[in-house]
Design a protein around this motif. Structure first.
Motif, short mmCIF file in Angstrom:
data_model
loop_
_atom_site.label_atom_id
_atom_site.label_comp_id
_atom_site.label_asym_id
_atom_site.label_seq_id
_atom_site.Cartn_x
_atom_site.Cartn_y
_atom_site.Cartn_z
N GLU A 140 0.87 -1.18 0.00
CA GLU A 140 0.00 0.00 0.00
C GLU A 140 0.90 1.22 0.00
OE1 GLU A 140 -2.50 1.66 3.55
OE2 GLU A 140 -3.78 0.23 2.47
N ASP B 277 1.35 5.75 -0.46
CA ASP B 277 0.80 7.10 -0.43
C ASP B 277 1.58 7.99 -1.39
OD1 ASP B 277 -0.97 6.31 1.56
OD2 ASP B 277 0.37 6.99 3.19
N VAL C 67 -3.78 8.64 -1.17
CA VAL C 67 -3.39 7.68 -0.13
C VAL C 67 -4.00 6.31 -0.43
CG1 VAL C 67 -3.13 9.44 1.67
CG2 VAL C 67 -5.35 8.31 1.34
N LYS C 68 -3.39 5.31 0.17
CA LYS C 68 -3.89 3.94 0.15
C LYS C 68 -4.03 3.37 -1.25
CE LYS C 68 -6.25 4.22 4.62
NZ LYS C 68 -7.51 4.04 5.35
N LYS D 43 -2.74 0.70 -4.04
CA LYS D 43 -2.28 -0.67 -3.84
C LYS D 43 -1.59 -1.18 -5.12
CE LYS D 43 -5.60 -2.09 -0.31
NZ LYS D 43 -6.65 -3.07 0.09
N LYS E 224 -4.83 -0.79 -7.37
CA LYS E 224 -5.86 0.16 -6.96
C LYS E 224 -5.27 1.57 -6.92
CE LYS E 224 -8.91 1.16 -2.99
NZ LYS E 224 -8.22 2.41 -2.58
N ALA F 209 -4.60 5.40 -5.86
CA ALA F 209 -4.62 6.11 -4.57
C ALA F 209 -5.88 6.96 -4.47
CB ALA F 209 -3.37 6.97 -4.44
N GLU F 210 -6.38 7.14 -3.23
CA GLU F 210 -7.64 7.84 -2.98
C GLU F 210 -7.39 9.26 -2.48
OE1 GLU F 210 -9.38 5.48 0.05
OE2 GLU F 210 -9.74 3.73 -1.24
#
Length: 239
Positions: A91, A93, A99-100, A102, A118, A120-121
């Motif tokens: 994971e 950043d 952030v987060k 994957k 995935k 980052a948010e």
């Protein structure tokens, strides 16, 4: 090619190639992508440390010809994850607020393969969808795992792929130079050691039925074919 030139050439070769498979993800890994015209488009660098199954470290992605730099400040850490054998899930950043994210990592053919799983948010991020990275080799570490010796007719560089030069190992390399005509040979082999010992006392290599045996103390090269001794020469350490 003289002895010094040969030793430098071998060191350069080892520095640029991953001769031995990595046991875990620890190390600095880097890769690059180029545009169709050959100019640099992006680089990805992963600095990873694996402790048991836990991975920590950083990713640094420079893209769009250097116009976007997604890297932590200084020696900061921006990723963590868990390894499962030669695969890992991490994971990360972003320096742009995301952030987060994957990604999966895989050790394959002496490379780390990065695959984005995935995005980052909650912010921007810059990370590639897929990337292949090679391990950067520290020359200081290499020298402790490598020794060069010469005999009357040959200059030989020996490399231990398992750590220190005298570590028991089944991943050894032999780079040989015949001094009179510059003919070279590269062989794979392993260490030899006394029973119940963790310290190597020599190395042995095979080339189509011809055995190359190196003894460390006293230093000696012996080349045999069946019961016939082709070469038997004492040596001295050069490096």
């Amino acid at each position: 090619m003289n002895k010094v030139g040969f030793s430098i050439a071998v060191l350069s070769l080892i520095s640029s190639l991953s001769l031995f498979a990595s046991d875990d993800f620890t190390g600095q890994w880097s890769g690059q992508e180029k545009n169709d015209n050959g100019s640099l488009y992006s680089t990805l660098t992963l600095k990873l440390k694996q402790n048991n199954n836990n991975i920590t470290g950083s990713y640094c992605y420079v893209t769009r010809g250097g116009n976007k730099i997604d890297c932590p400040e200084g020696d900061g850490s921006n990723l963590k994850g868990t390894a499962n054998g030669k695969k890992a899930l991490i994971e990360f950043d972003s320096a742009f607020g995301g952030v987060k994210g994957k990604a999966s990592l895989e050790l394959k053919d002496n490379k780390v393969l990065w695959k984005l799983i995935k995005d980052a948010e909650n912010g921007e991020f810059y990370a590639p969808k897929a990337y292949a990275l090679d391990k950067e080799v520290n020359q200081g570490d290499l020298k402790s795992d490598m020794k060069v010796f010469s005999t009357s007719d040959f200059t030989i560089t020996l490399v231990n792929g398992c750590g220190g030069f005298y570590t028991v190992c089944d991943k050894a390399k032999y780079f040989g130079l015949r001094n009179k005509d510059g003919k070279q040979i590269t062989l794979n082999g392993k260490t030899t050691q006394p029973a119940n010992s963790n310290t190597a006392d020599g190395m042995i290599f095979n080339n189509n039925g011809v055995g190359y045996i190196v003894r460390f103390n006293p230093l000696e090269l012996k080349v045999i074919q069946g019961n016939k001794i082709l070469v038997e020469q004492s040596g001295k350490w050069e490096l």
